[in-house]
Design a protein around this motif. Structure first.
Motif, PDB file in Angstrom:
ATOM      1  N   SER A  19       0.840  -1.196   0.000  1.00 28.94           N
ATOM      2  CA  SER A  19       0.000   0.000   0.000  1.00 28.94           C
ATOM      3  C   SER A  19       0.876   1.248   0.000  1.00 28.94           C
ATOM      4  CB  SER A  19      -0.948   0.001   1.206  1.00 28.94           C
ATOM      5  OG  SER A  19      -0.248  -0.047   2.427  1.00 28.94           O
ATOM      6  N   ASN A  20       2.035   1.163   0.666  1.00 28.47           N
ATOM      7  CA  ASN A  20       2.964   2.299   0.652  1.00 28.47           C
ATOM      8  C   ASN A  20       3.631   2.437  -0.711  1.00 28.47           C
ATOM      9  OD1 ASN A  20       5.971   3.216   0.943  1.00 28.47           O
ATOM     10  ND2 ASN A  20       4.905   4.155   2.650  1.00 28.47           N
ATOM     11  N   LYS A  21       4.066   1.325  -1.271  1.00 30.25           N
ATOM     12  CA  LYS A  21       4.682   1.336  -2.599  1.00 30.25           C
ATOM     13  C   LYS A  21       3.699   1.870  -3.639  1.00 30.25           C
ATOM     14  CE  LYS A  21       6.241  -2.038  -5.970  1.00 30.25           C
ATOM     15  NZ  LYS A  21       5.706  -3.321  -6.357  1.00 30.25           N
ATOM     16  N   ASP A  22       2.433   1.584  -3.413  1.00 29.30           N
ATOM     17  CA  ASP A  22       1.355   1.938  -4.326  1.00 29.30           C
ATOM     18  C   ASP A  22       1.013   3.432  -4.291  1.00 29.30           C
ATOM     19  OD1 ASP A  22      -0.519   1.014  -6.173  1.00 29.30           O
ATOM     20  OD2 ASP A  22      -2.093   0.931  -4.677  1.00 29.30           O
ATOM     21  N   GLY A  23       0.969   4.004  -3.069  1.00 25.37           N
ATOM     22  CA  GLY A  23       0.455   5.373  -2.970  1.00 25.37           C
ATOM     23  C   GLY A  23       1.202   6.319  -2.055  1.00 25.37           C
ATOM     24  N   GLY A  24       2.330   5.868  -1.487  1.00 22.56           N
ATOM     25  CA  GLY A  24       3.066   6.744  -0.586  1.00 22.56           C
ATOM     26  C   GLY A  24       2.614   6.586   0.852  1.00 22.56           C
ATOM     27  N   ILE A  25       3.363   7.205   1.763  1.00 24.21           N
ATOM     28  CA  ILE A  25       3.180   6.903   3.185  1.00 24.21           C
ATOM     29  C   ILE A  25       1.860   7.425   3.766  1.00 24.21           C
ATOM     30  CG2 ILE A  25       4.481   8.932   4.013  1.00 24.21           C
ATOM     31  CD1 ILE A  25       5.612   6.910   6.189  1.00 24.21           C
ATOM     32  N   LEU A  26       1.446   8.640   3.417  1.00 25.34           N
ATOM     33  CA  LEU A  26       0.208   9.178   3.987  1.00 25.34           C
ATOM     34  C   LEU A  26      -1.012   8.432   3.463  1.00 25.34           C
ATOM     35  CD1 LEU A  26       0.599  13.074   4.109  1.00 25.34           C
ATOM     36  CD2 LEU A  26       0.960  11.407   5.913  1.00 25.34           C
ATOM     37  N   ALA A  27      -1.048   8.130   2.186  1.00 24.14           N
ATOM     38  CA  ALA A  27      -2.170   7.400   1.601  1.00 24.14           C
ATOM     39  C   ALA A  27      -2.252   6.000   2.193  1.00 24.14           C
ATOM     40  CB  ALA A  27      -2.020   7.323   0.080  1.00 24.14           C
ATOM     41  N   SER A  28      -1.099   5.389   2.405  1.00 26.89           N
ATOM     42  CA  SER A  28      -1.069   4.048   2.999  1.00 26.89           C
ATOM     43  C   SER A  28      -1.644   4.078   4.409  1.00 26.89           C
ATOM     44  CB  SER A  28       0.374   3.527   3.022  1.00 26.89           C
ATOM     45  OG  SER A  28       0.461   2.308   3.728  1.00 26.89           O
ATOM     46  N   GLN A  29      -1.144   4.985   5.245  1.00 30.24           N
ATOM     47  CA  GLN A  29      -1.600   5.066   6.643  1.00 30.24           C
ATOM     48  C   GLN A  29      -3.096   5.370   6.727  1.00 30.24           C
ATOM     49  OE1 GLN A  29      -0.023   4.541   9.548  1.00 30.24           O
ATOM     50  NE2 GLN A  29       1.990   4.099   8.718  1.00 30.24           N
ATOM     51  N   SER A  30      -3.551   6.321   5.928  1.00 30.13           N
ATOM     52  CA  SER A  30      -4.946   6.724   5.959  1.00 30.13           C
ATOM     53  C   SER A  30      -5.864   5.585   5.521  1.00 30.13           C
ATOM     54  CB  SER A  30      -5.154   7.950   5.060  1.00 30.13           C
ATOM     55  OG  SER A  30      -6.510   8.288   4.976  1.00 30.13           O
TER      56      SER A  30
ATOM     57  N   ILE B  58       2.430   9.530  12.690  1.00 27.21           N
ATOM     58  CA  ILE B  58       2.685   9.603  11.245  1.00 27.21           C
ATOM     59  C   ILE B  58       3.801  10.585  10.933  1.00 27.21           C
ATOM     60  CG2 ILE B  58       1.718  10.363   9.035  1.00 27.21           C
ATOM     61  CD1 ILE B  58      -0.978   9.220   9.957  1.00 27.21           C
ATOM     62  N   PHE B  59       3.689  11.787  11.477  1.00 28.84           N
ATOM     63  CA  PHE B  59       4.659  12.820  11.095  1.00 28.84           C
ATOM     64  C   PHE B  59       6.002  12.659  11.809  1.00 28.84           C
ATOM     65  CE2 PHE B  59       0.679  14.808   9.668  1.00 28.84           C
ATOM     66  CZ  PHE B  59       1.039  15.048   8.353  1.00 28.84           C
ATOM     67  N   THR B  60       6.004  12.016  12.972  1.00 26.27           N
ATOM     68  CA  THR B  60       7.287  11.703  13.612  1.00 26.27           C
ATOM     69  C   THR B  60       8.032  10.664  12.791  1.00 26.27           C
ATOM     70  OG1 THR B  60       6.444  12.209  15.814  1.00 26.27           O
ATOM     71  CG2 THR B  60       8.395  10.839  15.709  1.00 26.27           C
ATOM     72  N   ASN B  61       7.304   9.699  12.236  1.00 25.33           N
ATOM     73  CA  ASN B  61       7.936   8.698  11.367  1.00 25.33           C
ATOM     74  C   ASN B  61       8.505   9.337  10.098  1.00 25.33           C
ATOM     75  OD1 ASN B  61       7.632   6.470  12.991  1.00 25.33           O
ATOM     76  ND2 ASN B  61       5.775   5.737  12.007  1.00 25.33           N
ATOM     77  N   VAL B  62       7.750  10.259   9.524  1.00 28.83           N
ATOM     78  CA  VAL B  62       8.249  10.993   8.347  1.00 28.83           C
ATOM     79  C   VAL B  62       9.512  11.764   8.729  1.00 28.83           C
ATOM     80  CG1 VAL B  62       7.754  12.812   6.662  1.00 28.83           C
ATOM     81  CG2 VAL B  62       5.965  11.163   7.267  1.00 28.83           C
ATOM     82  N   ASP B  63       9.451  12.403   9.880  1.00 32.23           N
ATOM     83  CA  ASP B  63      10.576  13.172  10.412  1.00 32.23           C
ATOM     84  C   ASP B  63      11.820  12.291  10.563  1.00 32.23           C
ATOM     85  OD1 ASP B  63      11.581  15.591  11.482  1.00 32.23           O
ATOM     86  OD2 ASP B  63      11.226  14.906  13.527  1.00 32.23           O
ATOM     87  N   THR B  64      11.627  11.089  11.114  1.00 32.87           N
ATOM     88  CA  THR B  64      12.729  10.134  11.301  1.00 32.87           C
ATOM     89  C   THR B  64      13.346   9.746   9.965  1.00 32.87           C
ATOM     90  OG1 THR B  64      11.675   9.249  13.297  1.00 32.87           O
ATOM     91  CG2 THR B  64      13.338   7.861  12.223  1.00 32.87           C
TER      92      THR B  64
END
Length: 922
Positions: free
Chosen positions: A579-590, A801-807
């Motif tokens: 799902s992440n490979k498909d649409g990126g991290i925010l789309a996957s999480q949502s 979500i945003f802490t993971n992006v930050d990391t």
């Protein structure tokens, strides 16, 4: 000032300990006549850069071991910090553990009786998967464990200088063995190596940890002022079990044959009995109390007489020591019932005797009789410690160690059915052209009968033969020993209800579909795996139609009775990677979050509790993140006391390589699952005003992300700017990198996709699209963006979500990834794609700086300085890899080129070393 000195000044003792370990390693190399190599140990030497022309396996191994020592020092530092907090404050001072979760529930006015009532229904199951991207040799794991224990002793201030000198000598000895053994697979590990790796954890690490978890729950419970009697028996404690994919996961893995599955089931059964034997012998030694046969309780006397008659050993009770030490003698009789025998001086082997245990529950019942006898004898502490520990061991590992899942791709199943139909003189080729309605009509008609398409010895096509031979092995094991050793039949890439119902037809071929008085049932659960964003979005409709099918209804009730569960349970696996490979991290999480809420409602409609199986990987792009925060962010009422998730690749050794870390990580999982299940049950779900905005951000970021990966030049850039071509030939896992061998992005597995971007430090899979989405939101709704800033520090899911992006951004290095981009031959392609990535990278950094008040190094100083330290050593490795890639691609034009193979070996060594340094393969 060196990076190590700066880090020591900022973060203290952990990095002074690192210096000690590195100097021990340096002494080992010098003693081995490797003075020149010793100069290349990072952080403690001033040395020149290794010329890519002269780089050797030994150079890379120096770096690799240095990074392992860094990881060990940091893990130990984290353990000491947790212990200090618990000692100085309380067990509730460490986030995510039992103390913190029980305090949270107590503060919510949930009583000790309510908590105790729910605890026994909590169930966790980590699943060790068939893609160990870091398949360390078992002997290396043993060396690491021994080194860690010696390091703990060296740190112990109670030892004298003389004793510490001896410990230092032992540390150097283990480092010498590690240096000579080599950590890196130069040949691709076979399935038996991966299986040995999993068995190491299941027989050596996890069995020692279960009792630690129970005691820590007990300590936290009493510290809350709760009554210990409420959770004193094993039936009141959370259930822990383990799953396994090695030997069962055949999705795109042709080496997992029916014979491999059979060997795996037999090997795990043997090792389960060896484990029971070892711990029963230990218990026997602890129960050598004087107590006569006639003095003990009647149920124990009755059971001893039964056992003597079963084993034809009535004379043994006449022995005076047996009669006088009746508890010890009873354990001897239980050991006799294990189906084991000596294997001519080569350990133990299976030997099923007429009186042998067949079900682990029978052993538990025998141990409960022992517990009651000890209570009557007055040995309460022994009964609720030694015996309870043994019961928990049997409850956890049974006679199978771990539940083996059988996973296969839906497309493979389609081909198998078509081939079976052709073998039965039906038109299988036409089946492959049917639409969903036509497929369902055909399947439902077929499922009215138990008649198979084929019979044993029927000549079948390759897919049909592979599936039916595997399921016959499974059916044979189930017939002999029941279903405890098996997990589920998982269908990857589930895209329709017919993909699931098709498995019933395949199960019919092996006799796994049977008729009961309630109708036709499947002996094993069929589980969908929803992976892409499109599949996640369509999953509620697919699952609804599956749950309303009569065979599914009958099967869920059959499994409930078979596994003695309160509820009917439908397991659903959701994929974080694709799902992440498909649409990126925010789309996957949502989409993952929204899907879980909808599927819970579908389950309620059909009277089934949904058991989510979280298919997570070892990187942020694939769902990784701190366990306690992951659990906190799961949708309200989606956990329902049941947590199953994959443990993959390097996360297995990072989390579980030593007993202390294993106990910590399993406690996070168990305590978090219990805490938030009970909290959700006693609280109402509150709608968040930001939910709609998160969906908006997800859609915007997905649009931006897909624009990049669908660009006509993107695949060319990806193929040349990352070491994907090397990773596809890597030796760190037995599975192929692509499902069917096609050179497409869709066919590429998520692991090498993420791995290649991480190796080249782009990391686009965990941040690309976020900056654009945040900037658009900021411009269109500035007031709501201000609200988002507040939420970033207070709301669980936003923060996670945003802490993971930050990391992930912190691990991205523009200087390094620009260097990898120079490998792209076409300047126009290079400029176009690199500009897009750099622009979005800077935009994402800028928007996160707006979102969080303080810079990264202030907010997360430990992470920052650890990154700085790693970067000092990593840069050389990256530049070496880039030059080796350039050389290899020039000469890798002819098959079996000796020069190309030599460079490839060196490249693979850099891949492994960089992965170890980043603690992340994918």
């Amino acid at each position: 000032m060196s990076a190590l000195t700066v880090t020591q000044d900022k973060l203290g003792k952990t990095y002074h300990n690192l210096e000690f370990l590195l100097n021990c390693f340096k002494d080992v190399l010098i003693q081995n006549g490797e003075e020149e190599l010793a100069r290349y140990i990072p952080w403690i030497n001033k040395k020149g850069k290794v010329n890519p022309d002269s780089i050797t396996e030994k150079h890379i191994q120096v770096y690799s071991i240095a990074f392992q020592l860094l990881n060990m020092a940091e893990e130990n530092g984290a353990v000491k910090l947790r212990r200090q907090h618990e000692s100085d404050r309380s067990l509730a001072s460490v986030n995510g553990l039992w103390g913190k979760n029980l305090l949270m529930l107590k503060q919510k006015k949930i009583s000790q009786e309510q908590i105790a009532e729910e605890l026994c229904d909590i169930r966790i199951e980590p699943v060790l998967t068939a893609h160990p991207t870091e398949a360390k040799r078992t002997i290396v794991l043993e060396h690491h464990r021994q080194l860690y224990l010696l390091f703990l002793r060296w740190e112990d201030s109670t030892y004298t200088d003389l004793e510490k000198s001896e410990i230092t000598r032992e540390i150097k000895l283990v480092l010498d063995r590690l240096w000579r053994t080599g950590e890196i697979y130069l040949e691709k590990p076979d399935l038996s190596s991966e299986r040995s790796n999993v068995l190491h954890y299941l027989t050596t690490v996890f069995p020692e940890v279960v009792s630690i978890l129970d005691r820590r729950l007990g300590m936290a419970w009493e510290q809350m002022g709760f009554d210990p009697e409420l959770i004193i028996t094993y039936t009141k404690l959370p259930k822990i079990s383990f799953g396994n994919w090695v030997g069962g996961d055949r999705d795109g893995h042709p080496l997992v044959t029916s014979e491999v599955t059979k060997e795996t089931l037999e090997l795990f059964r043997l090792n389960a009995f060896i484990l029971m034997h070892r711990h029963l012998e230990k218990l026997e030694k602890n129960l050598s109390f004087t107590c006569l046969f006639k003095e003990t309780i009647k149920p124990l006397q009755k059971r001893i007489n039964e056992l003597l008659e079963e084993t034809n050993n009535q004379h043994l009770l006449e022995n005076e020591s047996n009669n006088r030490e009746i508890f010890r003698f009873y354990i001897e009789l239980l050991i006799m019932k294990l189906p084991l025998e000596e294997n001519k001086g080569d350990g133990l082997r299976l030997n099923e005797k007429p009186y042998s245990y067949n079900e682990s529950q029978k052993l538990i019942e025998d141990l409960v009789i022992l517990r009651d006898a000890l209570l009557a004898f007055g040995a309460r502490t022994i009964a609720y410690n030694d015996v309870r520990d043994m019961v928990r061991l049997v409850q956890t590992f049974g006679f199978h160690l771990a539940h083996l899942d059988i996973r296969q791709n839906s497309k493979f199943h389609d081909n198998a059915i078509a081939q079976l139909m052709n073998a039965a003189s039906m038109d299988g080729d036409r089946f492959l052209t049917l639409n969903e309605e036509e497929r369902l009509k055909f399947i439902n008609k077929e499922l009215l009968s138990l008649r198979p398409f084929s019979y044993p010895n029927t000549k079948l096509g390759p897919e049909a033969e592979a599936v039916t031979s595997c399921l016959r092995v499974v059916a044979d094991h189930v017939e002999k020993y029941g279903t405890n050793a098996l997990g589920s039949l998982i269908v990857s890439m589930t895209r329709s209800t017919s993909d699931l119902l098709l498995v019933y037809l395949l199960a019919r071929e092996a006799g796994l579909l049977i008729k009961t008085d309630k109708g036709i049932v499947c002996k094993l659960p069929v589980v969908p795996l929803f992976e892409t964003i499109e599949d996640l979005q369509g999953s509620p409709q697919i699952l609804s139609k599956f749950l309303e099918h009569p065979i599914t209804k009958n099967s869920l009730e059959y499994h409930r009775l078979d596994r003695v569960e309160k509820d009917k349970v439908q397991q659903v696996m959701i994929g974080y990677s694709d799902s992440n490979k498909d649409g990126g991290i925010l789309a996957s999480q949502s989409n993952l979050s929204n899907t879980q809420l909808k599927l819970v409602d579908v389950g309620k409609k059909y009277g089934a509790r949904i058991r989510f199986f979280h298919g997570k990987g070892g990187s942020i792009s694939r769902g990784a993140g701190p366990t306690q925060w992951f659990i906190k962010t799961l949708p309200h009422n989606s956990i329902q006391g049941d947590m199953r998730l994959t443990e993959q690749g390097e996360t297995i050794s990072q989390k579980y390589a030593n007993k202390i870390n294993a106990a910590f990580n399993l406690e996070l999982l168990t305590a978090g699952t219990a805490g938030y299940t009970i909290l959700h049950k006693h609280t109402q779900h509150k709608k968040n005003r930001f939910d709609k905005h998160l969906d908006y951000l997800a859609a915007k970021s997905q649009e931006f992300y897909t624009n990049l990966i669908n660009d006509k030049n993107f695949i060319t850039f990806f193929g040349q700017a990352t070491p994907i071509d090397v990773i596809e030939q890597s030796k760190i896992g037995s599975r192929p990198a692509r499902r069917s061998g096609k050179r497409t992005l869709a066919d590429l597995r998520a692991i090498p996709w993420v791995f290649s971007w991480a190796q080249s430090r782009f990391n686009i899979t965990s941040w690309y699209g976020v900056g654009n989405a945040l900037e658009t939101f900021y411009k269109e709704q500035p007031e709501e963006f201000e609200y988002l800033k507040k939420m970033a520090s207070s709301d669980t899911i936003i923060r996670y979500i945003f802490t993971n992006v930050d990391t992930s951004l912190a691990a991205t290095d523009e200087k390094i990834f620009r260097s990898y981009a120079t490998l792209v031959e076409d300047e126009e392609i290079r400029t176009e794609i690199l500009d897009m990535i750099v622009k979005e990278y800077n935009k994402t950094k800028k928007m996160l700086a707006l979102l969080f008040d303080n810079p990264f190094e202030v907010r997360r100083s430990f992470h920052h300085y650890s990154n700085v330290l790693r970067a000092e050593a990593l840069n050389d490795l990256h530049f070496d890899q880039i030059e080796l890639l350039r050389k290899w691609r020039k000469v890798n034009t002819q098959p079996q080129s000796e020069k190309a193979n030599k460079i490839l070996t060196e490249l693979l060594l850099t891949v492994n070393a960089i992965a170890g340094a980043l603690r992340n393969t994918g």
